[in-house]
Write a protein that holds these residues in place. Structure first.
Motif, mmCIF file in Angstrom:
data_model
loop_
_atom_site.group_PDB
_atom_site.id
_atom_site.type_symbol
_atom_site.label_atom_id
_atom_site.label_comp_id
_atom_site.label_asym_id
_atom_site.label_seq_id
_atom_site.Cartn_x
_atom_site.Cartn_y
_atom_site.Cartn_z
ATOM 1 N N THR A 295 0.814 -1.215 0.000
ATOM 2 C CA THR A 295 0.000 0.000 0.000
ATOM 3 C C THR A 295 0.851 1.271 0.000
ATOM 4 O OG1 THR A 295 -0.110 0.061 2.428
ATOM 5 C CG2 THR A 295 -1.803 -1.197 1.269
ATOM 6 N N ARG A 296 2.173 1.167 0.046
ATOM 7 C CA ARG A 296 3.032 2.343 0.127
ATOM 8 C C ARG A 296 3.492 2.777 -1.260
ATOM 9 N NH1 ARG A 296 4.028 4.325 5.222
ATOM 10 N NH2 ARG A 296 2.620 3.232 6.618
ATOM 11 N N ARG A 484 -7.265 -1.590 3.360
ATOM 12 C CA ARG A 484 -6.215 -0.719 2.848
ATOM 13 C C ARG A 484 -5.849 0.366 3.854
ATOM 14 N NH1 ARG A 484 -4.693 -0.787 -2.437
ATOM 15 N NH2 ARG A 484 -5.773 -2.243 -3.806
ATOM 16 N N TYR A 488 -2.200 0.519 5.303
ATOM 17 C CA TYR A 488 -1.388 1.709 5.069
ATOM 18 C C TYR A 488 -0.827 2.253 6.382
ATOM 19 C CZ TYR A 488 0.027 6.303 3.419
ATOM 20 O OH TYR A 488 0.750 7.427 3.119
ATOM 21 N N PRO A 530 1.369 7.619 9.332
ATOM 22 C CA PRO A 530 1.132 7.070 7.996
ATOM 23 C C PRO A 530 1.534 8.059 6.907
ATOM 24 C CG PRO A 530 -0.832 6.898 9.394
ATOM 25 C CD PRO A 530 0.092 7.872 10.034
#
Length: 531
Positions: A295-296, A484, A488, A530
């Motif tokens: 997710t990065r 997600r 994340y 995040p």
């Protein structure tokens, strides 16, 4: 003592001695920065030649057999097969990173401080690779952390760098305490602090309750030092440090936990509880970090999460008793991460081009068929080369890990040929990786594997779960919004550790200001984490 027995210890100790001299260069006078880097490069090159000489002499003097994989020539020092290989690797990477740093830091203040810290890290790592006594091992590993701290805080005005170093310092001190407990228990049981004497005691008298507790303390210390969950957050936040520092950290320093576990393989094999701890933490870290990495977007952050996942995988291999594969993983990961960080700018450009071109989603048929084809191919190659093999369940783990290489895009009119070429390329890559792994597995590291089959089945199930998650993301790329968001954020594991750390050990949030309340800092971290 004949000449050969003198040359081996001299060449093995020389890299550490030369790096200690390099650490004193900035304090020897007011040399210009260019001259300072030139002198460091000369000493680093000489240290690399000495490490290569030590490896060659060890190969000649010590037979490449499991029973004679090291030579003890001083009470606290020994040259091992794997240690000699890693000494060459460490010094090579240190030399390359230094050349990169001399260009990267042009015009920056504090380059003398940087050279001192870099030299200190390399010298301490060389001592750790030679350590054959508990006290030297603990002291060398602690010195690695102390020297590395100055590199991580090269820019002392960056709050997240200060936070990361604070969290790492807490984990390191806890690890030091656990290592001291492990050493005390093992010393009491074996009657000596020598690691060679400990191996002899285990072979003659077996494992006692103090040694079982020592193994558990050792494993917990390695988990803390290797940035596994839940203390992994500092490894993500040190992206504030210069890029060559990230290369040094991810390519060398953080991998030391795998080497230490391999050195203590006889103790781990006698204590199933310690091995299951490694399997649990290693597999859990590999799965969670792998999901977060998907997710990065930031290249360096993705690489950092990849390191966390790879460290989990390496410790999992040690827990499973696959020490040869763990050693190969250590070497391969070091080379890959050094290249990845030092070429991060080109990776950004490459990813930008890929995003502009776009990529077709894989077909459902290939998602299902890929693990079957990969398992069949890996099993076939292993059957043809049985002498250098591993347990069957590890072939399943590798097949699941390499299955995405066999994914092919959904066919459209006129694109059937493209799908077939994609499949042929994938089969070629899986075949090449399998044969390379089998050949490398037969290298004379002097290690003996001790597979833990029950844990191997657990690892296979974990990899199957990971593959199912990947397939789900491919089939529903726009869905799973809740997952997600949690992924994340790293499932908020680091936030919990950060809140606890700052509440118990408050620290400065920015350089030159009073220490704020731990609760306020924790709230700020929870909002900003995040990134």
């Amino acid at each position: 003592m004949d000449l050969s027995s003198f040359l081996l210890p001299a060449s093995a100790l020389a890299p550490a001695a030369l790096m200690l001299i390099a650490a004193m260069l900035p304090h020897a006078g007011s040399a210009r920065e260019a001259s300072l880097w030139t002198r460091f490069s000369l000493l680093s090159g000489a240290a690399l030649l000495c490490a290569l000489a030590s490896l060659g002499l060890h190969h000649i003097l010590v037979p490449p057999s499991p029973g004679a994989s090291s030579m003890q020539w001083l009470p606290w020092l020994a040259v091992g097969s794997l240690g000699a290989v890693l000494a060459v690797l460490v010094q090579f990477l240190g030399t390359v990173i230094a050349v990169f740093s001399s260009r990267y830091l042009q015009g920056e203040a504090g380059q003398a401080r940087y050279v001192t810290a870099l030299s200190g890290v390399l010298a301490a790592v060389h001592l750790l690779l030679l350590a054959d006594h508990w006290l030297l091992l603990i002291a060398a590993w602690a010195l690695v952390g102390v020297a590395l701290q100055h590199l991580l805080c090269f820019y002392p005005d960056r709050p997240f760098a200060l936070l990361a170093v604070h969290k790492k310092r807490i984990a390191d001190r806890l690890a030091d305490a656990l290592l001291i407990c492990a050493a005390a228990l093992a010393w009491w049981a074996a009657g000596s602090g020598s690691l060679s004497d400990l191996r002899q005691h285990l072979a003659q008298d077996g494992v006692s309750v103090p040694l079982q507790l020592s193994a558990v303390c050792l494993v917990l210390a390695v988990i803390l030092r290797t940035a596994l969950l839940p203390v992994h957050g500092w490894l993500i936040q040190v992206m504030e440090a210069p890029t060559p520092v990230s290369a040094l950290l991810h390519a060398g320093v953080v991998n030391l936990g795998g080497f230490v576990l391999i050195r203590f393989a006889p103790l781990l094999e006698a204590v199933p509880a310690a091995r299951w701890l490694l399997v649990a933490f290693g597999l859990g870290t590999a799965l969670l970090a792998g999901l977060v990495m998907l997710t990065r977007i930031s290249i360096k952050v993705r690489l950092a999460w990849s390191t966390v996942a790879q460290m989990g995988f390496m410790l999992l291999e040690c827990g499973l008793g696959l020490y040869t594969l763990a050693a190969l993983h250590l070497v391969g990961h070091s080379l890959y991460k050094a290249h990845a960080f030092l070429s991060a700018s080109t990776v950004v450009h490459t990813n930008k081009l890929q995003m502009m071109r776009g990529s077709a989603a894989p077909s459902v048929r290939s998602l299902v068929a890929a693990p079957v084809l990969a398992a069949a191919l890996v099993g076939l190659i292993q059957a043809l080369l049985p002498a250098a093999g591993w347990p069957w369940w590890w072939s399943g783990v590798l097949a699941l890990a390499w299955s995405p290489l066999l994914w092919s895009p959904a066919r459209h009119d006129g694109e059937a040929g493209r799908a077939w070429w994609s499949l042929v390329a994938g089969l070629s890559m899986v075949s090449g990786l399998t044969m390379a792994a089998l050949v490398a597995h037969a290298l004379p590291f002097g290690l003996t594997d001790a597979p833990l089959h029950a844990a191997g089945l657990v690892a296979l199930a974990g990899m199957a779960l990971m593959y199912l998650c990947l397939v789900t993301l491919q089939l529903h790329p726009q869905g799973l919004a809740v997952w997600r968001r949690w992924s994340y954020a790293g499932f908020y594991v680091d936030e919990l550790y950060t809140r606890l750390a700052l509440r118990l050990w408050p620290t400065r949030w920015t350089a030159g200001t009073a220490a704020p309340e731990g609760r306020a800092m924790a709230g700020a971290v929870a909002v900003a984490a995040p990134r």
